[in-house]
Design a protein around this motif. Structure first.
Motif, mmCIF file in Angstrom:
data_model
loop_
_atom_site.group_PDB
_atom_site.id
_atom_site.type_symbol
_atom_site.label_atom_id
_atom_site.label_comp_id
_atom_site.label_asym_id
_atom_site.label_seq_id
_atom_site.Cartn_x
_atom_site.Cartn_y
_atom_site.Cartn_z
ATOM 1 N N GLN A 117 3.591 -0.122 7.061
ATOM 2 C CA GLN A 117 3.551 1.299 7.754
ATOM 3 C C GLN A 117 5.087 1.432 8.134
ATOM 4 O O GLN A 117 5.235 2.814 8.422
ATOM 5 C CB GLN A 117 2.534 1.301 8.746
ATOM 6 C CG GLN A 117 1.378 1.480 8.352
ATOM 7 C CD GLN A 117 0.212 1.491 9.374
ATOM 8 O OE1 GLN A 117 0.075 0.615 10.283
ATOM 9 N NE2 GLN A 117 -0.578 2.753 9.585
ATOM 10 N N SER A 365 -3.888 4.891 1.869
ATOM 11 C CA SER A 365 -2.817 5.723 2.031
ATOM 12 C C SER A 365 -2.748 6.419 0.627
ATOM 13 O O SER A 365 -2.275 7.511 0.531
ATOM 14 C CB SER A 365 -1.344 4.962 2.384
ATOM 15 O OG SER A 365 -1.226 4.691 3.547
ATOM 16 N N PRO A 369 -7.129 8.500 0.892
ATOM 17 C CA PRO A 369 -6.533 8.792 2.379
ATOM 18 C C PRO A 369 -7.930 9.176 3.212
ATOM 19 O O PRO A 369 -7.501 9.221 4.396
ATOM 20 C CB PRO A 369 -5.779 9.946 2.184
ATOM 21 C CG PRO A 369 -5.254 9.893 0.702
ATOM 22 C CD PRO A 369 -6.726 9.200 0.026
#
Length: 495
Positions: A117, A365, A369
């Motif tokens: 991240q 991601s 999502p």
């Protein structure tokens, strides 16, 4: 009375520690019923780990099966050249201090759960994030394989071969998966604390017993002088170069373990993090220094072992010492219970981070999502089980010694270091330069490792890292960065 580890006595030790770990997982689950609804809670323990728990979970991350079970055999085979293993861990603490406090602040600011991240937040590049994630997954898978092999060898040594290597692996993998699923990061951290105390006490008792019953360092030095003088010598020029390259490789590589970075994010405060590191600064001498001495003493205690036989050295020494005295018997019980618990809790920590990268960074991601946190957790858990299944098949007949496996994972994992560390401080670090450097460094390190090419005694991963860093820095200086991009980077890394 024969007090040596064998048969049912070893089995009883393993069952007790297995039940203790399951109990920790169940206790954690009952105390935190919402643990499976929050990624933050499950993977980071709610970002609330205190000084002692954080210290012991860092301790277990750095000193586990590869240290207590794997390092004495390496010292046994190499002799005094392996003294370099102590500075390895000093370098890790120094590397932490380069980036950990700043990364903690940014992790808290942006609610980061995984190191992937950070790459996404800093570079806003799908290519960079996916490549970094894949390198981290490779390193984690490699490290998990190492721990599974250490579990099997530890169980086999503890029980005198009564429980076969493969059965030991399967038994503790089941324990690991159950208590990890129940309690997440909190259960891992609590078991780390339990095993850390047992491990430190047991290692010192093993050292004392080795000195009493095997004669200590002077006796081993006399033996080496008579029968293995090469183990008393210092490395040649290429050996010294290799020492220094390994210090850099392991110092940086171990500090950027993805599961170690998650512990940085898990700290209750920056002050808590720094206090934990201040305690960790003493551990290289207390832990790796002690197990180095044990390996050297083993040269005289069990001379002439083959490479495969020497991998069982710690179990052989502990079993012999335990047979001499009731006090040492129970000390060795505590030691090997702590060793097995340490290996299992470290393996579970690695599995936890592996699952978090798959569930949060790849699945959450890019694949789905819109998935809920509960669904992401489920996907991560299932991916972890599949990964463990594949690694068990590999660990069934281990392809190399523990130390060789330990070194291999750093060659590629360390390629994320320039983007991770430089990205914390340098606004102009260019996304394309980072990706190119990471890709080229990975390719070079892979080629020289696969074809066993040695250049000037420098480790393969370090050649990749040097090219990686050079491309990242020079490329960033050459490529133009717009004012908007530089301001965005400044906003991200500004505290």
């Amino acid at each position: 009375m024969d007090l040596a580890f064998s048969g049912w006595s070893g089995i009883l030790i393993l069952v007790v520690y297995g039940l203790l770990m399951l109990g920790v997982g169940l206790f954690t689950y009952l105390k935190n019923r919402n643990i499976h609804e929050s990624l933050d809670e499950y993977y980071l323990g709610g970002r609330g780990l205190g000084v002692m728990v954080l210290f012991f979970t860092f301790f277990a991350t750095q000193y586990s099966g590869n240290t207590v079970v794997g390092y004495p055999p390496s010292a046994y085979r190499q002799g005094f050249e392996y003294l370099v293993s102590v500075p390895f861990f000093i370098m890790i603490i120094m590397a932490y201090l380069l980036f950990a406090p700043r990364l903690y602040k940014l992790g808290k600011k942006y609610n980061l759960i995984t190191p992937s991240q950070w790459f996404e937040k800093r570079f806003k590049s799908k290519a960079v994030t996916i490549l970094a994630s894949l390198l981290m997954l490779y390193g984690l898978g490699n490290y998990l394989l190492e721990q599974l092999i250490a579990i099997g060898q530890g169980v086999s040594g503890l029980t005198g071969g009564t429980i076969p290597y493969q059965v030991g692996v399967i038994f503790f993998v089941i324990i690991m998966v159950i208590y990890g699923w129940l309690g997440g990061m909190r259960s891992v951290a609590y078991t780390d604390t339990m095993q850390g105390i047992a491990l430190l006490f047991g290692v010192f008792m093993l050292l004392i017993g080795s000195i009493i019953y095997f004669g200590g360092l002077p006796t081993s030095a006399d033996y080496m002088q008579a029968y293995s003088p090469e183990k008393l010598g210092i490395p040649d020029g290429l050996g010294v170069v290799n020492w220094f390259s390994m210090l850099i490789l392991i110092g940086i590589g171990a500090a950027i373990y993805p599961h170690a970075i998650q512990r940085i994010f898990s700290a209750k405060s920056e002050r808590t993090l720094k206090r934990s590191f201040s305690r960790m600064a003493w551990m290289p001498f207390i832990t790796s220094g002690v197990v180095f001495i044990i390996g050297i003493i083993g040269i005289n205690a069990f001379p002439g072992l083959s490479t495969e036989e020497s991998e069982q050295l710690v179990g052989m020494m502990a079993s012999t010492i335990a047979s001499k005295n009731v006090i040492f018997y129970w000390a060795m019980v505590l030691l090997f219970g702590g060793v097995i618990a340490a290996i299992v809790s470290t393996a579970d920590s690695v599995l936890l981070t592996f699952s978090s990268i798959v569930s949060n960074d790849l699945y959450g991601s890019y694949i789905n999502p819109e998935a809920s946190q509960h669904k992401k957790l489920l996907v991560g858990k299932l991916a972890g089980v599949v990964a463990v299944g594949i690694l068990i098949l590999i660990a069934w007949f281990p392809p190399a010694t523990i130390y060789q496996i330990f070194i291999l994972k750093f060659e590629l994992l360390i390629q994320i270091a320039p983007g991770l560390i430089l990205g914390l401080y340098w606004n102009r670090l260019h996304t394309k330069a980072v990706f190119t450097g990471m890709a080229v460094g990975t390719l070079v390190a892979s080629i020289v490792t696969i074809f066993d090419i040695s250049v000037l005694g420098v480790s393969n991963g370090l050649w990749g890292l040097l090219l990686n860093t050079g491309i990242s820095v020079v490329g960033s200086l050459v490529m133009s960065v717009s004012v908007t991009e530089e301001n965005e980077a400044k906003q991200v890394i500004g505290i």
